[in-house]
Every structure is written in C-alpha cells, then in structure tokens.
Motif scaffolding. Sequence first.
Motif, PDB file in Angstrom:
ATOM      1  N   ARG A 233      -4.900 -42.453 -40.189  1.00  0.00           N
ATOM      2  CA  ARG A 233      -3.751 -42.879 -40.979  1.00  0.00           C
ATOM      3  C   ARG A 233      -3.995 -44.251 -41.601  1.00  0.00           C
ATOM      4  NH1 ARG A 233       2.600 -43.750 -39.271  1.00  0.00           N
ATOM      5  NH2 ARG A 233       3.363 -43.771 -41.395  1.00  0.00           N
ATOM      6  N   CYS A 234      -4.620 -45.170 -40.844  1.00  0.00           N
ATOM      7  CA  CYS A 234      -4.914 -46.495 -41.390  1.00  0.00           C
ATOM      8  C   CYS A 234      -5.888 -46.402 -42.557  1.00  0.00           C
ATOM      9  CB  CYS A 234      -5.508 -47.384 -40.299  1.00  0.00           C
ATOM     10  SG  CYS A 234      -4.354 -47.897 -39.022  1.00  0.00           S
ATOM     11  N   ALA A 235      -6.834 -45.468 -42.472  1.00  0.00           N
ATOM     12  CA  ALA A 235      -7.844 -45.331 -43.523  1.00  0.00           C
ATOM     13  C   ALA A 235      -7.243 -44.896 -44.850  1.00  0.00           C
ATOM     14  CB  ALA A 235      -8.912 -44.333 -43.082  1.00  0.00           C
ATOM     15  N   ARG A 236      -6.039 -44.349 -44.817  1.00  0.00           N
ATOM     16  CA  ARG A 236      -5.368 -43.966 -46.057  1.00  0.00           C
ATOM     17  C   ARG A 236      -4.754 -45.164 -46.770  1.00  0.00           C
ATOM     18  NH1 ARG A 236      -2.188 -38.921 -43.181  1.00  0.00           N
ATOM     19  NH2 ARG A 236      -4.004 -37.550 -42.921  1.00  0.00           N
ATOM     20  N   VAL A 237      -4.609 -46.284 -46.051  1.00  0.00           N
ATOM     21  CA  VAL A 237      -3.991 -47.481 -46.615  1.00  0.00           C
ATOM     22  C   VAL A 237      -5.034 -48.574 -46.855  1.00  0.00           C
ATOM     23  CG1 VAL A 237      -2.274 -49.291 -46.222  1.00  0.00           C
ATOM     24  CG2 VAL A 237      -1.812 -46.939 -45.474  1.00  0.00           C
ATOM     25  N   LEU A 238      -5.973 -48.724 -45.934  1.00  0.00           N
ATOM     26  CA  LEU A 238      -6.965 -49.785 -46.024  1.00  0.00           C
ATOM     27  C   LEU A 238      -8.170 -49.354 -46.850  1.00  0.00           C
ATOM     28  CD1 LEU A 238      -6.970 -50.918 -42.285  1.00  0.00           C
ATOM     29  CD2 LEU A 238      -5.667 -51.905 -44.175  1.00  0.00           C
ATOM     30  N   ALA A 239      -8.824 -50.336 -47.461  1.00  0.00           N
ATOM     31  CA  ALA A 239     -10.069 -50.065 -48.177  1.00  0.00           C
ATOM     32  C   ALA A 239     -11.186 -49.804 -47.179  1.00  0.00           C
ATOM     33  CB  ALA A 239     -10.425 -51.260 -49.061  1.00  0.00           C
ATOM     34  N   ALA A 240     -12.197 -49.050 -47.608  1.00  0.00           N
ATOM     35  CA  ALA A 240     -13.299 -48.685 -46.721  1.00  0.00           C
ATOM     36  C   ALA A 240     -13.975 -49.915 -46.097  1.00  0.00           C
ATOM     37  CB  ALA A 240     -14.309 -47.823 -47.469  1.00  0.00           C
ATOM     38  N   PRO A 241     -14.260 -50.994 -46.855  1.00  0.00           N
ATOM     39  CA  PRO A 241     -14.866 -52.175 -46.233  1.00  0.00           C
ATOM     40  C   PRO A 241     -13.975 -52.793 -45.158  1.00  0.00           C
ATOM     41  CG  PRO A 241     -15.118 -52.269 -48.611  1.00  0.00           C
ATOM     42  CD  PRO A 241     -14.171 -51.150 -48.330  1.00  0.00           C
ATOM     43  N   GLU A 242     -12.666 -52.769 -45.370  1.00  0.00           N
ATOM     44  CA  GLU A 242     -11.749 -53.303 -44.365  1.00  0.00           C
ATOM     45  C   GLU A 242     -11.847 -52.505 -43.068  1.00  0.00           C
ATOM     46  OE1 GLU A 242      -7.934 -55.178 -46.606  1.00  0.00           O
ATOM     47  OE2 GLU A 242      -8.192 -53.011 -46.893  1.00  0.00           O
TER      48      GLU A 242
END
Length: 293
Positions: A233-242
């Motif tokens: 779920r976080c990966a849907r909001v955060l950028a891949a590098p983050e």
Amino acid sequence: MPLTHTRALFLMVLVTLMWSIAGVVTRHLQAAEGFEVTFWRSFFTLLALLVLLPLLQGRALLPRMRAAGWALWVSGICWSVMFTAFMLALTLTSVANVLVTMALGPLFTALVARVALGHRLAPRTWLAIVLAGVGIAWMYGTQLSLGDGRVLAGTLVALCVPVAAAVNWTVVQRSHAAGRDLDLVPAVLVGALLSVLTTLPAALPLGATAHDISLLAVLGVFQLAIPCVLAVRCARVLAAPEVSLLALLEVVFGIALAWLGAGEEPSPSVLAGGSLVILALVGNELLGWRARR
C-alpha cells in the motif's frame, strides 16, 4: 483514512521495523532449527493472509489471481525461495551478515533487468555495484580467513534472497508490460503456500516447543504478513527511490535489535563492509532521484 505521503513515510518506517524483528526473535528459539523454522513462519503467514486478503480485496481476490496467469506462480516461487533462504541463513550465520547480503537486492535487480529487459545501467549504478562488491568481499573475506565454514554456507544461502527478489521484480515488470495486473500480495500468499508444502517434508519430525511456535507465529503474522500488505500500500503512494531507501532501515534496525536483544555484536569487518554496501546503495538511489527530478 486516506494515505498521504507523510503518513506513508511513517508507515514504511514502521514496516521496516516489523521486518527487522526476525533476527532477534530467531535467536530466542529453544528447539526449532533449519527447515522447521521456515515451515512454521510460512504456515502462520499463510493463515494470516488467508484472513487478511479476503477482508481487504473481497470478491475481487480470485479474479485478480486468475488474471495474473503464470506470472503469479513464478512470483510465488520467488517469494517461497526468499522465505526459505532467509530463515535458513539466519540459522547459519549472524543477523548482520544476512541483512547486509539481502541489501544487495536493488543492485541484483538492476543487473537482471539489464539482461532480461534491456534496461541500461547508469555509471552511478555500475559504481555502486563495484563498491558494494568490495564491501561484501571485505566483510566475508575477513570472516572466512578465520576458518568459519558456516559463514560461507550462510552467505550462499542468504544470496538466494536478493537473487530471487531480482527475478521477482523482473517478472512483475514483464507482467505489467504485457497488460496483466500482477498484485504482489496474492503472490506472497502463493509463496507462503509453496514454502509450507516444500519445507514440511524436510522439517519432519517437528520438534518445536510451544514457546518456539508462539515466536514463529509472531514472525509469520507481524514480521511478514501484515508488513507485506502495508508495504504494498505504501508503494502506491511513495516513489520507488523512497521505498528503496526506507527499506534499508531494516538492516540498521535488525542489527541493532539483535545486538541489544540477543547480545549478537557485529564484528568490525561486518560494520565496515556493511557500511560500504549501505553507502553505495544510498548514494545510487539519491543520485538517481536527483537526476530524474
């Protein structure tokens, strides 16, 4: 409640903290070892996901799994390898060794993507691969010079984790490119199922105490099932590098918890080599992020 960027950042930090408890919890097992450790953790992960996924995705779960096709099962096999190799490696070598080796995942992913998908690697990524390789050679070379054969065995097993992760990412990318929606969480469910089926024969006869089973149940639910759902779920909001940078906190948290909670002090070579690996990874992600912006 909507997941804002700030909330996703804090949630991802919590996820890495939950991931990092595996080492210190494993060090407090009484009788369970080897494949039995993996079996019980995967078993409780499977049970937790069988409850969580229908609640989160409802009737859409089965159609999504069918739509994913072969990629779901290949991804599931990769997850199964990661589950099994991670826990076995923890029984063979130190928590710090395993976590630093696992941190090579992004670099292995870049190499696999270069071969399988034709992605070009930036000079910064090649430099990061070289620096990380030096750090790993330094870390393990010093320990192998002391004649500890289990370190080599643990290293080879731990290397299966970032390799399987790299293959898994490549499968996901190919699936999306072909127009198939591969949901990673059902793939984790398939991986847990495969891990249970493949490790049970090797785990027999089961010798874990009630104390061990309770600890491995905690790992299955709170170290694997729940944080995997949250991370997706976080990966849907955060950028891949983050996501990549925050995931490295697992190495820091995991080594610290094993040190404080189980007295497993990392050697100077592990701290030096591991620091070089982490520096290479952080530098690569930050430079890439800056270039894209």
